[in-house]
Design a protein around this motif. Structure first.
Motif, PDB file in Angstrom:
ATOM      1  N   VAL A   1     -34.724   4.483  58.326  1.00 56.15           N
ATOM      2  CA  VAL A   1     -33.585   4.324  58.794  1.00 56.15           C
ATOM      3  C   VAL A   1     -33.589   3.704  60.283  1.00 56.15           C
ATOM      4  N   ALA A   2     -34.509   4.070  60.975  1.00 54.25           N
ATOM      5  CA  ALA A   2     -34.798   3.607  62.394  1.00 54.25           C
ATOM      6  C   ALA A   2     -35.159   2.347  62.521  1.00 54.25           C
ATOM      7  N   ARG A   3     -36.046   1.828  61.672  1.00 51.51           N
ATOM      8  CA  ARG A   3     -36.385   0.497  61.516  1.00 51.51           C
ATOM      9  C   ARG A   3     -35.191  -0.304  61.371  1.00 51.51           C
ATOM     10  N   ALA A   4     -34.289   0.109  60.089  1.00 52.17           N
ATOM     11  CA  ALA A   4     -33.188  -0.585  59.780  1.00 52.17           C
ATOM     12  C   ALA A   4     -32.369  -0.789  61.198  1.00 52.17           C
ATOM     13  N   LEU A   5     -31.915   0.401  61.738  1.00 56.46           N
ATOM     14  CA  LEU A   5     -30.870   0.443  62.817  1.00 56.46           C
ATOM     15  C   LEU A   5     -31.486  -0.507  64.151  1.00 56.46           C
ATOM     16  N   ARG A   6     -32.991  -0.555  64.129  1.00 50.78           N
ATOM     17  CA  ARG A   6     -33.577  -1.468  65.386  1.00 50.78           C
ATOM     18  C   ARG A   6     -33.113  -2.867  65.038  1.00 50.78           C
ATOM     19  N   LEU A   7     -33.269  -3.140  63.777  1.00 52.43           N
ATOM     20  CA  LEU A   7     -32.726  -4.653  63.365  1.00 52.43           C
ATOM     21  C   LEU A   7     -31.641  -4.818  63.524  1.00 52.43           C
ATOM     22  N   ASP A   8     -30.690  -4.129  63.620  1.00 50.92           N
ATOM     23  CA  ASP A   8     -29.356  -4.308  63.938  1.00 50.92           C
ATOM     24  C   ASP A   8     -29.134  -4.330  65.546  1.00 50.92           C
ATOM     25  N   GLY A   9     -30.205  -4.118  66.058  1.00 52.57           N
ATOM     26  CA  GLY A   9     -30.115  -4.244  67.704  1.00 52.57           C
ATOM     27  C   GLY A   9     -30.124  -3.134  68.522  1.00 52.57           C
ATOM     28  N   HIS A  10     -30.168  -1.802  67.829  1.00 60.19           N
ATOM     29  CA  HIS A  10     -29.984  -0.476  68.337  1.00 60.19           C
ATOM     30  C   HIS A  10     -31.142   0.100  68.936  1.00 60.19           C
ATOM     31  N   GLU A  11     -31.175   0.609  69.941  1.00 55.95           N
ATOM     32  CA  GLU A  11     -32.545   1.654  70.535  1.00 55.95           C
ATOM     33  C   GLU A  11     -32.388   2.944  69.733  1.00 55.95           C
ATOM     34  N   THR A  12     -33.539   2.916  68.881  1.00 55.79           N
ATOM     35  CA  THR A  12     -33.831   4.318  68.167  1.00 55.79           C
ATOM     36  C   THR A  12     -34.901   5.311  68.568  1.00 55.79           C
ATOM     37  N   TYR A  13     -34.539   6.473  68.418  1.00 54.47           N
ATOM     38  CA  TYR A  13     -35.511   7.439  68.894  1.00 54.47           C
ATOM     39  C   TYR A  13     -35.408   8.528  67.607  1.00 54.47           C
ATOM     40  N   GLU A  14     -36.711   9.252  67.507  1.00 61.24           N
ATOM     41  CA  GLU A  14     -36.943  10.069  66.375  1.00 61.24           C
ATOM     42  C   GLU A  14     -37.233  11.381  66.575  1.00 61.24           C
ATOM     43  N   ALA A  15     -36.639  12.301  65.860  1.00 61.31           N
ATOM     44  CA  ALA A  15     -37.076  13.996  65.929  1.00 61.31           C
ATOM     45  C   ALA A  15     -37.168  14.325  64.358  1.00 61.31           C
ATOM     46  N   ALA A  16     -38.103  15.114  64.498  1.00 59.25           N
ATOM     47  CA  ALA A  16     -38.626  15.707  62.852  1.00 59.25           C
ATOM     48  C   ALA A  16     -37.653  17.003  62.599  1.00 59.25           C
ATOM     49  N   ASP A  17     -37.253  17.442  63.611  1.00 59.34           N
ATOM     50  CA  ASP A  17     -36.206  18.688  63.226  1.00 59.34           C
ATOM     51  C   ASP A  17     -35.196  18.801  64.189  1.00 59.34           C
ATOM     52  N   GLY A  18     -34.410  19.866  63.877  1.00 65.21           N
ATOM     53  CA  GLY A  18     -33.278  19.895  65.116  1.00 65.21           C
ATOM     54  C   GLY A  18     -33.712  20.552  66.594  1.00 65.21           C
ATOM     55  N   GLU A  19     -34.668  21.253  66.437  1.00 68.22           N
ATOM     56  CA  GLU A  19     -35.255  21.936  67.857  1.00 68.22           C
ATOM     57  C   GLU A  19     -35.629  20.539  68.336  1.00 68.22           C
ATOM     58  N   GLN A  20     -36.577  19.677  67.979  1.00 67.53           N
ATOM     59  CA  GLN A  20     -37.060  18.336  68.637  1.00 67.53           C
ATOM     60  C   GLN A  20     -35.949  17.571  69.033  1.00 67.53           C
ATOM     61  N   GLY A  21     -34.940  17.546  68.051  1.00 59.98           N
ATOM     62  CA  GLY A  21     -33.553  16.570  68.437  1.00 59.98           C
ATOM     63  C   GLY A  21     -33.019  17.177  69.593  1.00 59.98           C
ATOM     64  N   PHE A  22     -32.510  18.561  69.710  1.00 62.15           N
ATOM     65  CA  PHE A  22     -31.984  19.075  70.961  1.00 62.15           C
ATOM     66  C   PHE A  22     -32.723  18.963  72.126  1.00 62.15           C
ATOM     67  N   GLU A  23     -34.271  18.970  72.110  1.00 63.68           N
ATOM     68  CA  GLU A  23     -35.051  18.680  73.220  1.00 63.68           C
ATOM     69  C   GLU A  23     -34.752  17.222  73.676  1.00 63.68           C
ATOM     70  N   LYS A  24     -34.533  16.295  72.737  1.00 65.15           N
ATOM     71  CA  LYS A  24     -34.601  14.910  73.225  1.00 65.15           C
ATOM     72  C   LYS A  24     -33.112  14.715  73.896  1.00 65.15           C
ATOM     73  N   LEU A  25     -32.115  15.207  73.118  1.00 62.11           N
ATOM     74  CA  LEU A  25     -30.989  15.113  73.526  1.00 62.11           C
ATOM     75  C   LEU A  25     -30.515  15.526  75.254  1.00 62.11           C
ATOM     76  N   SER A  26     -31.330  16.630  75.381  1.00 59.46           N
ATOM     77  CA  SER A  26     -31.398  17.230  76.668  1.00 59.46           C
ATOM     78  C   SER A  26     -32.097  16.560  77.715  1.00 59.46           C
ATOM     79  N   GLU A  27     -32.994  15.549  77.412  1.00 58.36           N
ATOM     80  CA  GLU A  27     -33.844  14.694  78.131  1.00 58.36           C
ATOM     81  C   GLU A  27     -33.102  13.454  78.609  1.00 58.36           C
TER      82      GLU A  27
END
Length: 122
Positions: free
Chosen positions: A17-43
């Motif tokens: 999914v990240a690769r496909a969205l980058r092809l559309d020109g988006h900047e993508t970041y990834e997290a393997a679970d909700g806790e990691q995701g929330f940490e990234k959102l906070s950063e």
């Protein structure tokens, strides 16, 4: 384009999914679970959170609740392969854009992301 956080515990799907969205020109970041995701959102600030519902540590429902309360302008799009998980997201419908059923084809997720980014926040 948009800055998108993809929170998905299946590595292959998250990368795909990240690769496909980058092809559309988006900047993508990834997290393997909700806790990691929330940490990234906070950063840093994101335009869209694209999260699986069913994940270890913190599921997508809890992540969406936390993210919508702490980051009210963040657009949220959930994904799930389980009908009962989609029903669990019903109380979030005012806070999220949509729930995308899995499995999906690349054009489906790209369209869902485009719609979510175009949506006016509530």
């Amino acid at each position: 384009m948009a800055k998108i956080l993809i929170t998905e515990d299946e590595d292959a799907l998250r990368t795909f999914v990240a690769r496909a969205l980058r092809l559309d020109g988006h900047e993508t970041y990834e997290a393997a679970d909700g806790e990691q995701g929330f940490e990234k959102l906070s950063e840093q600030a994101f335009d869209l959170l694209l999260s699986d519902i069913r994940m270890p540590v913190m599921d997508g429902i809890e992540l969406a609740h936390r993210a919508s309360s702490q980051f009210p302008n963040l657009k949220i799009l959930l994904m799930t392969g389980y009908a009962e998980q989609r029903e669990r997201a019903d109380d979030l419908m005012e806070k999220i854009i949509d729930v995308v059923p899995k499995p999906f084809a690349l054009p489906d997720i790209r369209k869902a992301v485009a719609r979510a980014l175009a949506a006016v926040p509530a």
